[in-house]
Design a protein around this motif. Structure first.
Motif, PDB file in Angstrom:
ATOM      1  N   MET A   1      41.093 -38.086 -44.379  1.00  0.00           N
ATOM      2  CA  MET A   1      41.215 -39.253 -43.497  1.00  0.00           C
ATOM      3  C   MET A   1      39.994 -40.159 -43.663  1.00  0.00           C
ATOM      4  O   MET A   1      38.964 -39.719 -44.178  1.00  0.00           O
ATOM      5  N   PRO A   2      40.106 -41.416 -43.218  1.00  0.00           N
ATOM      6  CA  PRO A   2      38.947 -42.325 -43.296  1.00  0.00           C
ATOM      7  C   PRO A   2      37.764 -41.771 -42.508  1.00  0.00           C
ATOM      8  O   PRO A   2      37.942 -41.033 -41.539  1.00  0.00           O
ATOM      9  N   ARG A   3      36.570 -42.133 -42.955  1.00  0.00           N
ATOM     10  CA  ARG A   3      35.351 -41.669 -42.302  1.00  0.00           C
ATOM     11  C   ARG A   3      34.581 -42.839 -41.731  1.00  0.00           C
ATOM     12  O   ARG A   3      34.582 -43.900 -42.320  1.00  0.00           O
ATOM     13  N   PRO A   4      33.907 -42.649 -40.618  1.00  0.00           N
ATOM     14  CA  PRO A   4      33.820 -41.403 -39.877  1.00  0.00           C
ATOM     15  C   PRO A   4      35.147 -41.046 -39.222  1.00  0.00           C
ATOM     16  O   PRO A   4      36.013 -41.905 -39.032  1.00  0.00           O
ATOM     17  N   SER A   5      35.283 -39.771 -38.898  1.00  0.00           N
ATOM     18  CA  SER A   5      36.516 -39.269 -38.301  1.00  0.00           C
ATOM     19  C   SER A   5      36.501 -39.509 -36.794  1.00  0.00           C
ATOM     20  O   SER A   5      35.537 -39.160 -36.131  1.00  0.00           O
ATOM     21  N   TYR A   6      37.562 -40.085 -36.299  1.00  0.00           N
ATOM     22  CA  TYR A   6      37.704 -40.269 -34.858  1.00  0.00           C
ATOM     23  C   TYR A   6      38.799 -39.322 -34.372  1.00  0.00           C
ATOM     24  O   TYR A   6      39.888 -39.254 -34.955  1.00  0.00           O
ATOM     25  N   THR A   7      38.511 -38.622 -33.297  1.00  0.00           N
ATOM     26  CA  THR A   7      39.407 -37.598 -32.776  1.00  0.00           C
ATOM     27  C   THR A   7      40.811 -38.133 -32.532  1.00  0.00           C
ATOM     28  O   THR A   7      41.799 -37.481 -32.882  1.00  0.00           O
ATOM     29  N   ILE A   8      40.938 -39.311 -31.951  1.00  0.00           N
ATOM     30  CA  ILE A   8      42.257 -39.854 -31.643  1.00  0.00           C
ATOM     31  C   ILE A   8      43.078 -40.058 -32.912  1.00  0.00           C
ATOM     32  O   ILE A   8      44.295 -39.828 -32.924  1.00  0.00           O
TER      33      ILE A   8
END
Length: 188
Positions: free
Chosen positions: A78-85
């Motif tokens: 997934m794209p970084r930084p990773s967001y929980t949502i």
């Protein structure tokens, strides 16, 4: 199936993580707990992190004998930084038959309002919160469940420093993880 998502850098995974996950799995309605290895936490600096594949391997070694635990590399893709949502949304789309809950320490509640789309996390997913030393619950919501668990004050920084200084980490990390660290000469 109800899945608890235990996000972390796991740099390295240690006995505190395993104890908390075990207690939460045992004392809640969660069917499984997935250890989601985060390549980059938006609130932490990257410089001291081992490569994500090493951290994933250590989690796999640590939980190998636990039937209800899984290691997840979902955020690696997934794209970084990773967001929980974003991770929750992705997993919900990929696994529509699962219900996901977020497992967090009580210390996260203090700054939870700073998380991307925190209201959506609360409304659509909910939190299972374990106690942290010195923290008092400061957020209430119908979808927040507090789980009685031992207070764990084991620091990955303490473990990394001990390894770097040639000190023992016995009983702080699983033996298989210690062997992996020594074999690959990590944290030196």
């Amino acid at each position: 199936m109800k899945i608890g998502l235990f996000f972390g850098s796991f740099n390295p995974v240690h006995i505190g993580h395993l104890i908390i996950a075990n207690v939460i799995q045992d004392r809640t309605d969660l069917d499984e707990i997935w250890f989601v290895v985060s390549p980059q936490n938006p609130f932490k600096k990257q410089k001291s992190l081992l490569h994500e594949f090493d951290r994933l391997k250590m989690v796999e070694l640590a939980i190998a004998d636990h039937f209800y635990f899984r290691a997840s590399d979902v955020e690696f893709h997934m794209p970084r930084p990773s967001y929980t949502i974003d991770t929750l949304t992705y997993l919900s789309e990929k696994h529509p038959n699962h219900q996901f809950r977020l497992i967090v320490g009580g210390d996260n509640l203090t700054h939870f309002h700073k998380w991307k789309n925190f209201e959506v996390i609360l409304e659509q997913y909910g939190l299972y919160v374990y106690p942290r030393p010195g923290e008092q619950p400061c957020l209430t919501h119908p979808n927040i469940r507090f789980v009685e668990a031992p207070l764990m004050d084991i620091s990955a920084t303490f473990i990394r420093d001990a390894i770097k200084n040639g000190n023992s980490v016995r009983y702080l990390i699983p033996h298989s993880v210690e062997d992996y660290i020594r074999e690959k000469k990590l944290f030196l």
